[in-house]
Design an enzyme around this catalytic site. Structure first.
Site: not given
Lengths: 178, 371
Positions: B347, B79
């Site tokens: 992440y 992303h």
């Protein structure tokens, strides 16, 4: 009279913290090296345990500074004497630095802090990216130095206890016999 | 001068060197010391994953993204293309029967968010993928936070970290074409029937014309904990107030169609979504992100998200936020969905890499400016 052993309080703190510190270093290493549920379980353990170890480390440092330290035996050569003193102060430094770096690192990254702690060194909602990056690297590097120093400390302790039998191990042991 | 060999061998030599008695035990202590050293080293090696090279680690997942999408220093590894948004959330009070989180009380909390495009390419077209994401950080009273990373698809393509990693491997661009090998992707999907509902959903739901008329879903299940300590399995979604409209063909030609539309529309006024909490019935799976819960499960309108402003991610407030979906306030807990820990780990790895890169870029810029 110079004491031959550390105070009972110091010895109890030593043997309480020893397994916790080793567990903490392995937990920290393991939780960032897995994508399994262990990551979350260990992370939830890591933060409160780190804070508890910070409190114990401060207490221990105060006891060490206030109390009298049993001398090393005269038979120990000067380089080993220096290594013994240096490694002990390095262990104290790591014990204090690791939780403080972790706390400041979470603060700099804008992460919520456990147990309603106030941010350390930076606000907790506006990440300071350069400070976070530096502290994150330090948390790993100091942790690795800490673990290596712990290994050296344990092996030196066993050397005194099993091979040299010079009373150095007895000074910190909980055993009653002389 | 050389030392002549003396009787007694190395043990006697060691005793003399250390000043020990001639009958002092040497071999057993040395073995014990060596054994302790080996155990301590092995403990570290195990924790670090060196003894289990097959273990999936956050580093391996992120390496997979870098292999698929190349190196883009300072950007998220997945992303990567996105835009920051800021706004607030007004709790309705209706969800506080199920969760003690303060965000569900009738109060307003500030929100930082980020719309993004999947994949590690920060220059990807806005409409190239059927998937869009919205990540949010709710800033609760007392320093608590609720972070969530949502997609516009109610279900995910796979339900385990291992399958996710295999999908990443199967998507690796073919050096000859620069695109993923369709045969390899087909083989992956054929061997992962759990991906069928996701593929059917994206086929049946072509993209909408704006980020502001898109619905977003929590992907994973979570657990609400109420004031009495009771837990309630939930999923949540954001339902836009703007009615959905299909993507125009002209928008597909424009790489920044959705970001430009977002900036234009928010300049005219804020956009709103209703946060809807879906309550599971007994037996609804909490650990399978590929399976939606039946549509007749009750929905609770927890409040209204209002987004007021969009800001470039290069210097916007979302750039340095890790939207780790396991960062939750009191009153919300993770479920046993195995994807949650994997998302958190990956992440975090991405965050640690890119924060170092951003810090280095800032440092270079400062030094460059001083010259």
């Amino acid at each position: 009279m110079t004491p031959t052993r550390f105070s009972l309080a110091s010895r109890l703190l030593h043997w309480t913290m020893a397994p916790l510190l080793i567990a903490m270093l392995l937990v920290g290493t393991g939780m960032v090296a897995t994508v399994s549920h262990w990551r979350l379980t260990l992370l939830a353990l890591h933060k409160p345990l780190g804070l508890a170890l910070l409190v114990l480390a401060v207490l221990r440092l105060l006891l060490r500074l206030a109390g009298r330290t049993p001398p090393l035996p005269p038979s120990l050569p000067a380089p080993l004497r220096l290594a013994a003193h240096a490694s002990h102060w390095l262990l104290y430094a790591c014990m204090l630095a690791m939780p403080l770096i972790g706390w400041a690192m979470l603060s700099a990254g804008g992460f919520p802090l456990p147990l309603h702690l106030p941010p350390l060194g930076a606000p907790d909602v506006a990440p300071n990216v350069a400070r976070y990056a530096l502290l994150r690297s330090m948390h790993t590097l100091v942790g690795e130095l800490f673990y290596l120093t712990v290994i050296a400390h344990i092996l030196a302790g066993l050397l005194h206890a099993l091979l040299l039998r010079d009373g150095v191990f007895r000074a910190i042991s909980l055993g009653r016999k002389p | 001068m050389t030392v002549p060999p003396r009787p007694g061998g190395p043990a006697a030599l060691l005793r003399r060197t250390l000043g020990l008695r001639p009958d002092a035990p040497v071999l057993a202590p040395l073995c014990a010391i060596a054994g302790a050293g080996a155990v301590l080293a092995a403990g570290y090696a195990f924790a670090a994953g060196w003894l289990t090279p097959q273990r999936l680690t956050p580093a391996r997942v992120i390496d997979g993204f870098q292999a698929d999408f190349g190196q883009h220093p300072g950007f998220r590894r997945n992303h990567a293309k996105g835009i920051c948004v800021v706004g607030h959330f007004d709790g309705s009070g209706l969800a506080s029967a199920y969760s003690s989180a303060s965000v569900f009380q009738p109060l307003r909390v500030p929100v930082i968010g980020r719309f993004a495009v999947p994949g590690g390419n920060p220059a990807a077209p806005d409409t190239g993928s059927p998937v869009r994401s919205l990540a949010l950080e709710f800033q609760l009273p007392g320093g608590e936070q609720w972070r969530t990373g949502m997609n516009n698809t109610p279900i995910f393509v796979v339900n385990t970290p291992k399958a996710f990693y295999e999908n990443l491997l199967a998507s690796r661009p073919d050096p000859a074409t620069g695109k993923p090998d369709p045969a390899r992707l087909k083989a992956f999907f054929d061997s992962h029937p759990e991906s069928a509902p996701f593929r059917a959903w994206t086929k049946a739901h072509p993209g909408t014309s704006s980020l502001l008329n898109t619905a977003f879903y929590s992907i994973n299940a979570f657990r609400f904990v109420d004031a009495h300590g009771q837990t309630h399995p939930v999923r949540w979604s954001l339902a836009p107030e703007l009615p959905a409209a299909p993507l125009e063909p002209s928008q597909k030609a424009d790489k920044n169609a959705l970001q430009d539309d977002l900036l234009r529309r928010l300049a005219q006024g804020p956009a709103r979504w209703h946060l809807q909490i879906q309550l599971a019935a007994p037996g609804d799976p909490e650990d399978d992100a590929t399976r939606a819960w039946p549509a007749d499960r009750p929905l609770v309108d927890a409040g209204v998200l209002t987004l007021e402003r969009a800001i470039d991610q290069g210097d916007g407030p979302c750039r340095d936020v890790n939207f780790d979906p396991t960062i939750l306030p009191r009153g919300i807990q993770v479920s046993n969905d195995p994807l949650l820990a994997a998302r958190s780990g990956a992440y975090s790895r991405s965050y640690n890499l890119r924060t170092h890169e951003v810090a280095a870029l800032q440092n270079n810029a400062r030094q460059g400016g001083a010259q």
